[in-house]
Write an enzyme that holds these catalytic residues in place. Structure first.
Site, PDB file in Angstrom:
ATOM      1  N   HIS A  79      34.865  29.635  37.535  1.00  0.00           N
ATOM      2  CA  HIS A  79      34.717  29.479  36.088  1.00  0.00           C
ATOM      3  C   HIS A  79      35.958  30.022  35.366  1.00  0.00           C
ATOM      4  O   HIS A  79      36.500  29.375  34.461  1.00  0.00           O
ATOM      5  CB  HIS A  79      33.455  30.235  35.636  1.00  0.00           C
ATOM      6  N   GLU A  80      36.419  31.211  35.796  1.00  0.00           N
ATOM      7  CA  GLU A  80      37.579  31.817  35.148  1.00  0.00           C
ATOM      8  C   GLU A  80      38.866  31.042  35.443  1.00  0.00           C
ATOM      9  O   GLU A  80      39.714  30.866  34.566  1.00  0.00           O
ATOM     10  CB  GLU A  80      37.735  33.289  35.574  1.00  0.00           C
ATOM     11  N   CYS A 126      29.268  30.962  28.527  1.00  0.00           N
ATOM     12  CA  CYS A 126      30.667  31.325  28.353  1.00  0.00           C
ATOM     13  C   CYS A 126      30.818  32.086  27.040  1.00  0.00           C
ATOM     14  O   CYS A 126      30.223  31.698  26.030  1.00  0.00           O
ATOM     15  CB  CYS A 126      31.522  30.058  28.338  1.00  0.00           C
ATOM     16  N   HIS A 167      39.302  28.181  33.222  1.00  0.00           N
ATOM     17  CA  HIS A 167      39.869  28.539  31.912  1.00  0.00           C
ATOM     18  C   HIS A 167      41.390  28.506  31.940  1.00  0.00           C
ATOM     19  O   HIS A 167      42.032  28.146  30.951  1.00  0.00           O
ATOM     20  CB  HIS A 167      39.423  29.948  31.508  1.00  0.00           C
TER      21      HIS A 167
END
Length: 200
Positions: free
Chosen positions: A170-171, A127, A174
């Site tokens: 993954h995004e 990341c 966030h």
């Protein structure tokens, strides 16, 4: 856009706000700059010149903005004809970007459905906001159906699998205040569930 928010900053643990349309000029510029960051970071010469780590995704909280917006640029797996030839490496990097597996700024993204089949990157995840190596498998859905809006407010519904699906998850994490290492099994970081695909 070279000022990436680092792990430990509270904004990375916030649940980001939904984006309203039409986009403000400020948010349009943010979307543009986040995608430009990925494009530049994937060019070996430019990445070296600006001191950037190559990235395939960048969420707004990673640049200090708590909004549900992320740029994703998953290049095609193009190998240079000669891995020792600088020009061949640059050409392959450009071809990979010109024919991406997935490229868009995803706004207010929602995973509509996901597969029971799990997948994880064989080398683990990294990341741009996490400078410390966090070894271990990050189990995620191998296939997802993603609904999101683009910068013009148009709604899209796409099916993604393997690497692009993992990058988008993954995004989206966030945007929900979650970091990839939260998913790693603390006692057995390289344990695999039955039938989990190792990708990459």
């Amino acid at each position: 856009m070279d000022d990436i928010t680092r792990d430990g900053n509270p904004v990375l643990r916030e649940y980001a706000e939904k984006v309203t349309f039409p986009l403000s000029d400020e948010n349009k510029e943010l979307a543009k700059k986040m995608m430009e960051y990925l494009e530049v970071s994937q060019n070996p010469d430019l990445a070296e010149e600006y001191g950037l780590r190559a990235g395939v995704g960048l969420a707004a909280p990673q640049v200090g903005v708590s909004l549900q917006m992320a740029s994703v640029l998953v290049p095609s797996p193009v190998e240079p004809e000669d891995p020792n030839d600088h020009d061949a490496i640059l050409k392959a990097a450009q071809e990979a970007q010109d024919n991406p597996l997935f490229k868009d700024v995803i706004i207010n993204p929602v995973i509509v459905s996901s597969s029971v089949q799990r997948g994880a990157l064989s080398e683990g995840e990294g990341c741009l906001s996490v400078d410390v190596d966090r070894p271990g498998y990050v189990p995620r859905a191998d296939r997802i159906t993603l609904r999101y809006q683009d910068v013009d407010g148009n709604e899209h519904k796409v099916r993604l699998k393997n690497y692009p699906a993992i990058v988008c998850q993954h995004e989206i994490d966030h945007l929900h205040g979650v970091l990839f290492y939260d998913h790693i099994n603390k006692k057995e970081p390289f344990s695999t569930s039955d039938g989990m695909l190792l990708i990459g």
